[in-house]
Write a protein that holds these residues in place. Sequence first.
Motif, PDB file in Angstrom:
ATOM      1  N   TYR A  49       0.834  -1.200   0.000  1.00  0.00           N
ATOM      2  CA  TYR A  49       0.000   0.000   0.000  1.00  0.00           C
ATOM      3  C   TYR A  49       0.873   1.255   0.000  1.00  0.00           C
ATOM      4  O   TYR A  49       1.927   1.304   0.659  1.00  0.00           O
ATOM      5  N   ILE A  50       0.433   2.279  -0.736  1.00  0.00           N
ATOM      6  CA  ILE A  50       1.062   3.595  -0.702  1.00  0.00           C
ATOM      7  C   ILE A  50      -0.049   4.636  -0.653  1.00  0.00           C
ATOM      8  O   ILE A  50      -1.141   4.429  -1.187  1.00  0.00           O
ATOM      9  N   GLY A  51       0.224   5.771   0.010  1.00  0.00           N
ATOM     10  CA  GLY A  51      -0.791   6.805   0.093  1.00  0.00           C
ATOM     11  C   GLY A  51      -0.231   8.101   0.645  1.00  0.00           C
ATOM     12  O   GLY A  51       0.926   8.189   1.073  1.00  0.00           O
ATOM     13  N   ILE A  52      -1.058   9.135   0.614  1.00  0.00           N
ATOM     14  CA  ILE A  52      -0.734  10.428   1.216  1.00  0.00           C
ATOM     15  C   ILE A  52      -1.923  10.830   2.080  1.00  0.00           C
ATOM     16  O   ILE A  52      -3.064  10.404   1.833  1.00  0.00           O
ATOM     17  N   GLY A  53      -1.649  11.643   3.104  1.00  0.00           N
ATOM     18  CA  GLY A  53      -2.750  12.001   3.975  1.00  0.00           C
ATOM     19  C   GLY A  53      -2.523  13.316   4.693  1.00  0.00           C
ATOM     20  O   GLY A  53      -1.443  13.916   4.637  1.00  0.00           O
ATOM     21  N   PHE A  54      -3.560  13.752   5.373  1.00  0.00           N
ATOM     22  CA  PHE A  54      -3.534  14.974   6.166  1.00  0.00           C
ATOM     23  C   PHE A  54      -4.051  14.656   7.569  1.00  0.00           C
ATOM     24  O   PHE A  54      -5.019  13.929   7.724  1.00  0.00           O
ATOM     25  N   GLY A  55      -3.379  15.225   8.568  1.00  0.00           N
ATOM     26  CA  GLY A  55      -3.735  14.944   9.944  1.00  0.00           C
ATOM     27  C   GLY A  55      -2.840  13.879  10.532  1.00  0.00           C
ATOM     28  O   GLY A  55      -2.321  13.023   9.810  1.00  0.00           O
ATOM     29  N   SER A  56      -2.640  13.920  11.830  1.00  0.00           N
ATOM     30  CA  SER A  56      -1.733  12.994  12.496  1.00  0.00           C
ATOM     31  C   SER A  56      -2.488  11.834  13.136  1.00  0.00           C
ATOM     32  O   SER A  56      -3.601  12.002  13.635  1.00  0.00           O
TER      33      SER A  56
END
Length: 318
Positions: free
Chosen positions: A244-251
Motif C-alpha cells: 500500500y502507498i498513500g498520502i494524507g492529512f492529519g496525524s
Amino acid sequence: MKKLLALISALILCSNMLSAQEALQHLGASIEVGTTGAGVNVSFPVITDRLIVTVGYNFPSVTINSHFDLNASTINSKINAANNMIGNYNKVIDENPEGAQKLGMTKITPINEVDKINTEVKAKLNFGNFKLMAEYYPSKSNYFHFTAGLLIGSGEWIDINAQVDEKVWNTYITAMVQNEHIPTLSKNDPKVIEAGIKLNTDIHPVAGLEDAAKLNIHDETYHLSKDCGGRLNTKLMVNKVKPYIGIGFGSSIPTKRRLGFQTELGAYYQGKPYFESSAKTEYDKSAFSSSMVDDIIDNIIYLHWYPQLTFRLTGRIF
C-alpha cells in the motif's frame, strides 16, 4: 514494485530496531471508515515523532444485493426440442396402444417454457485485512504525511452467490426428468418391430438439455448441477499480501489535543483478480452468457490497484 517493497521492508526493519522506551513515548488509537470499510488502529512513533507505525484491522464485510432478469431463450430452445420429441413419443402411444402396452410405454407430460430467468445476487465484499503501516511526516507540524505498508488478508475479495428463482429452477429440473423418461426407440429395433409399432422417426432423449444450466462469465464456464438448487457460488480472489502507498492529512497521534481528524488517499496492489468456484467446468463457447454481467465483471477484473479513501477519528492515549 520492487522499490516499493524495499521501502516497506526498510520501514518495518526500522520499527523493529527501536528500543522499548523510544517506541512508547506516545500512543494513539483511531477508528476509521472508507472505501475499505470500517476499522480500528493503534499508532506509535518510532525513532522520531515524524515516523509513526500504525497497526490495525479492517472489519470483514459489506453485502450488496442485486437482481437480474436473464434471457430464457437458451433453455426454452432445449425445452422445445424435448417437447417435440415428447409429442412424437405420445403420438406413437396413441397410434399403437397395444404395442405401446407391450413395451410398457406411458405418456409423458410436455414441459412448460420459462418466461425469464429471475436471479437474485448477493455480493459480499470482504475487507477483513490486518495492516501494518508506516507514516512519514516531512515537517514538524505533523500534518501532511506519506504512508507505505502492507495489508494481509485471506485473499477472498468478493463472495458471490447467485440464486435462480425457485419456480424457474424447478421447471428446469422437471424438464431434465421428463427428458430422461423418453426411451430410445429405433425403427430397426427388433422389440419395436415385434410389438407391431411403426415409427416414422427414431425417438430418444434430447441431447444437451443439461447444457442449458451452463453460464459463461468472463470467458469461463460454470455448470449448475441438478442438486445445487439453482445456486451458483463463486469467489473473486486477490493476493493475500497487498502493498500500500498513500498520502494524507492529519496525524495518527494528535499533539495539541486529545482528539483529532485524519484523512488519507491511497491504493493497494491486490494483483489481477480471478475466480474460484467448484461449479467451474471446461469452457463451452455455446453456453449462455449475459453482456450485462460481463460488463460488470470487466470493470472489476482489471482493478489491480484498489483505491482507498479513509476518514479517521484519532485520539492520543498518552
